[in-house]
Design a protein around this motif. Structure first.
Motif, PDB file in Angstrom:
ATOM      1  N   THR A  61       0.863  -1.181   0.000  1.00  0.00           N
ATOM      2  CA  THR A  61       0.000   0.000   0.000  1.00  0.00           C
ATOM      3  C   THR A  61       0.897   1.229   0.000  1.00  0.00           C
ATOM      4  OG1 THR A  61      -1.703  -1.156   1.295  1.00  0.00           O
ATOM      5  CG2 THR A  61      -1.818   1.253   1.219  1.00  0.00           C
ATOM      6  N   VAL A  62       0.795   2.050  -1.053  1.00  0.00           N
ATOM      7  CA  VAL A  62       1.555   3.296  -1.126  1.00  0.00           C
ATOM      8  C   VAL A  62       0.853   4.293  -0.207  1.00  0.00           C
ATOM      9  CG1 VAL A  62       2.358   5.155  -2.621  1.00  0.00           C
ATOM     10  CG2 VAL A  62       2.289   2.793  -3.483  1.00  0.00           C
ATOM     11  N   LEU A  63       1.568   4.777   0.810  1.00  0.00           N
ATOM     12  CA  LEU A  63       0.943   5.630   1.809  1.00  0.00           C
ATOM     13  C   LEU A  63       0.673   7.034   1.274  1.00  0.00           C
ATOM     14  CD1 LEU A  63       2.835   4.635   5.075  1.00  0.00           C
ATOM     15  CD2 LEU A  63       0.710   3.712   4.113  1.00  0.00           C
ATOM     16  N   GLY A  64      -0.423   7.617   1.780  1.00  0.00           N
ATOM     17  CA  GLY A  64      -0.811   8.970   1.421  1.00  0.00           C
ATOM     18  C   GLY A  64      -0.087   9.994   2.278  1.00  0.00           C
ATOM     19  N   GLY A  65      -0.083  11.240   1.811  1.00  0.00           N
ATOM     20  CA  GLY A  65       0.642  12.320   2.459  1.00  0.00           C
ATOM     21  C   GLY A  65       0.291  12.561   3.911  1.00  0.00           C
ATOM     22  N   GLU A  66      -0.889  12.161   4.333  1.00  0.00           N
ATOM     23  CA  GLU A  66      -1.318  12.385   5.718  1.00  0.00           C
ATOM     24  C   GLU A  66      -1.043  11.170   6.617  1.00  0.00           C
ATOM     25  OE1 GLU A  66      -2.459  15.382   6.646  1.00  0.00           O
ATOM     26  OE2 GLU A  66      -2.097  15.989   4.572  1.00  0.00           O
ATOM     27  N   GLN A  67      -0.315  10.173   6.119  1.00  0.00           N
ATOM     28  CA  GLN A  67      -0.141   8.932   6.866  1.00  0.00           C
ATOM     29  C   GLN A  67       1.245   8.766   7.487  1.00  0.00           C
ATOM     30  OE1 GLN A  67      -1.756   6.260   3.685  1.00  0.00           O
ATOM     31  NE2 GLN A  67      -3.162   5.628   5.321  1.00  0.00           N
ATOM     32  N   GLY A  68       1.889   9.884   7.830  1.00  0.00           N
ATOM     33  CA  GLY A  68       3.193   9.816   8.478  1.00  0.00           C
ATOM     34  C   GLY A  68       3.161   9.041   9.784  1.00  0.00           C
ATOM     35  N   GLY A  69       2.128   9.242  10.582  1.00  0.00           N
ATOM     36  CA  GLY A  69       2.004   8.514  11.846  1.00  0.00           C
ATOM     37  C   GLY A  69       1.871   7.015  11.629  1.00  0.00           C
ATOM     38  N   LEU A  70       1.105   6.633  10.617  1.00  0.00           N
ATOM     39  CA  LEU A  70       0.951   5.214  10.290  1.00  0.00           C
ATOM     40  C   LEU A  70       2.294   4.632   9.850  1.00  0.00           C
ATOM     41  CD1 LEU A  70      -1.051   2.846   9.934  1.00  0.00           C
ATOM     42  CD2 LEU A  70      -1.334   3.611   7.566  1.00  0.00           C
ATOM     43  N   GLY A  78       8.169  -5.204  17.097  1.00  0.00           N
ATOM     44  CA  GLY A  78       7.628  -5.779  18.312  1.00  0.00           C
ATOM     45  C   GLY A  78       6.246  -5.311  18.724  1.00  0.00           C
ATOM     46  N   ALA A  79       5.718  -4.285  18.102  1.00  0.00           N
ATOM     47  CA  ALA A  79       4.394  -3.774  18.480  1.00  0.00           C
ATOM     48  C   ALA A  79       3.323  -4.436  17.628  1.00  0.00           C
ATOM     49  CB  ALA A  79       4.353  -2.260  18.284  1.00  0.00           C
ATOM     50  N   ASP A  80       2.062  -4.320  18.070  1.00  0.00           N
ATOM     51  CA  ASP A  80       0.937  -4.766  17.254  1.00  0.00           C
ATOM     52  C   ASP A  80       0.652  -3.650  16.255  1.00  0.00           C
ATOM     53  OD1 ASP A  80      -1.352  -5.680  16.055  1.00  0.00           O
ATOM     54  OD2 ASP A  80      -2.561  -5.724  17.886  1.00  0.00           O
ATOM     55  N   LYS A  81       1.278  -3.730  15.099  1.00  0.00           N
ATOM     56  CA  LYS A  81       1.210  -2.662  14.107  1.00  0.00           C
ATOM     57  C   LYS A  81      -0.178  -2.471  13.525  1.00  0.00           C
ATOM     58  CE  LYS A  81       5.959  -3.687  12.912  1.00  0.00           C
ATOM     59  NZ  LYS A  81       6.881  -4.062  11.843  1.00  0.00           N
ATOM     60  N   PHE A  82      -1.011  -3.487  13.569  1.00  0.00           N
ATOM     61  CA  PHE A  82      -2.336  -3.409  12.956  1.00  0.00           C
ATOM     62  C   PHE A  82      -3.432  -2.983  13.933  1.00  0.00           C
ATOM     63  CE2 PHE A  82       0.007  -5.749   9.847  1.00  0.00           C
ATOM     64  CZ  PHE A  82      -0.549  -5.344   8.645  1.00  0.00           C
ATOM     65  N   ALA A  83      -3.086  -2.729  15.209  1.00  0.00           N
ATOM     66  CA  ALA A  83      -4.087  -2.305  16.194  1.00  0.00           C
ATOM     67  C   ALA A  83      -4.713  -0.984  15.749  1.00  0.00           C
ATOM     68  CB  ALA A  83      -3.443  -2.149  17.572  1.00  0.00           C
ATOM     69  N   GLY A  84      -6.011  -0.995  15.508  1.00  0.00           N
ATOM     70  CA  GLY A  84      -6.736   0.201  15.118  1.00  0.00           C
ATOM     71  C   GLY A  84      -6.515   0.658  13.682  1.00  0.00           C
ATOM     72  N   VAL A  85      -5.839  -0.143  12.872  1.00  0.00           N
ATOM     73  CA  VAL A  85      -5.550   0.227  11.483  1.00  0.00           C
ATOM     74  C   VAL A  85      -6.598  -0.400  10.569  1.00  0.00           C
ATOM     75  CG1 VAL A  85      -3.884   0.031   9.593  1.00  0.00           C
ATOM     76  CG2 VAL A  85      -3.083   0.450  11.930  1.00  0.00           C
ATOM     77  N   ALA A  86      -7.312   0.442   9.839  1.00  0.00           N
ATOM     78  CA  ALA A  86      -8.339  -0.053   8.920  1.00  0.00           C
ATOM     79  C   ALA A  86      -7.681  -0.693   7.706  1.00  0.00           C
ATOM     80  CB  ALA A  86      -9.243   1.096   8.484  1.00  0.00           C
ATOM     81  N   HIS A  87      -8.097  -1.903   7.398  1.00  0.00           N
ATOM     82  CA  HIS A  87      -7.589  -2.593   6.214  1.00  0.00           C
ATOM     83  C   HIS A  87      -8.624  -3.603   5.739  1.00  0.00           C
ATOM     84  CE1 HIS A  87      -6.335  -5.165   9.581  1.00  0.00           C
ATOM     85  NE2 HIS A  87      -6.395  -6.178   8.732  1.00  0.00           N
ATOM     86  N   THR A  88      -8.534  -3.951   4.462  1.00  0.00           N
ATOM     87  CA  THR A  88      -9.411  -4.946   3.864  1.00  0.00           C
ATOM     88  C   THR A  88      -8.534  -5.983   3.178  1.00  0.00           C
ATOM     89  OG1 THR A  88      -9.559  -3.653   1.824  1.00  0.00           O
ATOM     90  CG2 THR A  88     -11.291  -3.302   3.455  1.00  0.00           C
ATOM     91  N   PRO A  89      -9.073  -7.175   2.894  1.00  0.00           N
ATOM     92  CA  PRO A  89      -8.280  -8.170   2.171  1.00  0.00           C
ATOM     93  C   PRO A  89      -8.068  -7.745   0.710  1.00  0.00           C
ATOM     94  CG  PRO A  89     -10.151  -9.203   3.293  1.00  0.00           C
ATOM     95  CD  PRO A  89     -10.348  -7.718   3.367  1.00  0.00           C
ATOM     96  N   SER A  95      -4.074 -10.512   1.335  1.00  0.00           N
ATOM     97  CA  SER A  95      -3.141  -9.751   2.172  1.00  0.00           C
ATOM     98  C   SER A  95      -3.783  -8.435   2.583  1.00  0.00           C
ATOM     99  CB  SER A  95      -1.853  -9.464   1.396  1.00  0.00           C
ATOM    100  OG  SER A  95      -1.209 -10.656   1.011  1.00  0.00           O
ATOM    101  N   PRO A  96      -3.380  -7.866   3.730  1.00  0.00           N
ATOM    102  CA  PRO A  96      -3.980  -6.608   4.175  1.00  0.00           C
ATOM    103  C   PRO A  96      -3.686  -5.442   3.239  1.00  0.00           C
ATOM    104  CG  PRO A  96      -2.874  -7.716   5.987  1.00  0.00           C
ATOM    105  CD  PRO A  96      -2.479  -8.432   4.734  1.00  0.00           C
ATOM    106  N   LEU A  97      -4.742  -4.787   2.775  1.00  0.00           N
ATOM    107  CA  LEU A  97      -4.668  -3.574   1.970  1.00  0.00           C
ATOM    108  C   LEU A  97      -5.106  -2.450   2.897  1.00  0.00           C
ATOM    109  CD1 LEU A  97      -6.322  -3.194  -1.553  1.00  0.00           C
ATOM    110  CD2 LEU A  97      -5.929  -1.306   0.022  1.00  0.00           C
ATOM    111  N   LEU A  98      -4.189  -1.546   3.234  1.00  0.00           N
ATOM    112  CA  LEU A  98      -4.467  -0.505   4.213  1.00  0.00           C
ATOM    113  C   LEU A  98      -5.330   0.605   3.631  1.00  0.00           C
ATOM    114  CD1 LEU A  98      -2.111  -2.098   5.461  1.00  0.00           C
ATOM    115  CD2 LEU A  98      -1.255   0.048   6.341  1.00  0.00           C
ATOM    116  N   ALA A  99      -6.231   1.120   4.440  1.00  0.00           N
ATOM    117  CA  ALA A  99      -7.086   2.241   4.038  1.00  0.00           C
ATOM    118  C   ALA A  99      -6.270   3.526   4.001  1.00  0.00           C
ATOM    119  CB  ALA A  99      -8.247   2.394   5.015  1.00  0.00           C
ATOM    120  N   GLY A 100      -6.649   4.439   3.119  1.00  0.00           N
ATOM    121  CA  GLY A 100      -6.057   5.762   3.092  1.00  0.00           C
ATOM    122  C   GLY A 100      -4.839   5.922   2.208  1.00  0.00           C
ATOM    123  N   GLY A 101      -4.356   4.840   1.607  1.00  0.00           N
ATOM    124  CA  GLY A 101      -3.207   4.945   0.718  1.00  0.00           C
ATOM    125  C   GLY A 101      -3.598   5.527  -0.618  1.00  0.00           C
ATOM    126  N   THR A 102      -2.604   5.806  -1.445  1.00  0.00           N
ATOM    127  CA  THR A 102      -2.879   6.377  -2.762  1.00  0.00           C
ATOM    128  C   THR A 102      -2.919   5.311  -3.854  1.00  0.00           C
ATOM    129  OG1 THR A 102      -0.546   6.806  -3.234  1.00  0.00           O
ATOM    130  CG2 THR A 102      -1.801   8.558  -2.144  1.00  0.00           C
TER     131      THR A 102
END
Length: 161
Positions: A61-70, A78-89, A95-102
């Motif tokens: 997923t190519v991240l969008g300009g507002e997704q620096g925090g993501l 070591g963290a649960d990187k997907f906690a609270g991250v919207a994604h669809t198959p 495979s997880p396709l993250l919401a908000g990418g370009t």
């Protein structure tokens, strides 16, 4: 020197028997149009890579300009990187396709090559798409940057000299 070379940022993600796994990646790139191939580099010590390799597939997923925090959340280990991250198959591999990418590419792993302390992973694109008109996330000199269109005469065109 390489810090002066701006790059886009993608999240490489897969799903295995334990759930989703992924990492932030600045080395995602087009490799071939025929067949449709992409590549990315991953550190040989990556905790996420063995899970992605076992899955045999990934979605970039190519991240969008507002997704620096993501991006920063997916850059830690070591963290649960997907906690609270919207994604669809992703449509072919699941495979997880993250919401908000370009843009995104749903891929199967085609080859893995050793490159020093990294691995060069080649994926064959099975499906791809764009998700909007937003600007991509760009990383340059240790910071996220915005793309700006040039202003003035001749902007938007290039001349060979």
């Amino acid at each position: 020197m390489l810090g002066n070379f701006p790059s886009g940022v993608a999240v490489i993600a897969a799903r295995d028997e334990e759930g989703p796994a992924g990492f932030a990646c600045q080395s995602f790139s087009s490799l071939s149009l025929d067949p449709p191939l992409v590549l990315f580099l991953v550190g040989r010590a990556s905790a996420s890579w063995p899970r992605i390799a076992r899955a045999g597939a990934f979605c970039a997923t190519v991240l969008g300009g507002e997704q620096g925090g993501l991006c920063r959340a997916f850059a830690v280990s070591g963290a649960d990187k997907f906690a609270g991250v919207a994604h669809t198959p992703a449509p072919v591999t699941g495979s997880p396709l993250l919401a908000g990418g370009t843009a995104w590419a749903d891929c199967v792993i085609r080859a893995v090559h050793t490159g020093g302390d990294h691995l060069i992973v080649v994926g064959r694109i099975e499906a791809l798409g764009t998700t909007g008109d937003g600007e991509p996330l760009v990383f340059h000199r240790g910071r996220f940057r915005e793309l700006r269109a040039p202003e003035g005469p001749g902007s938007g065109s290039a001349r060979a000299g």
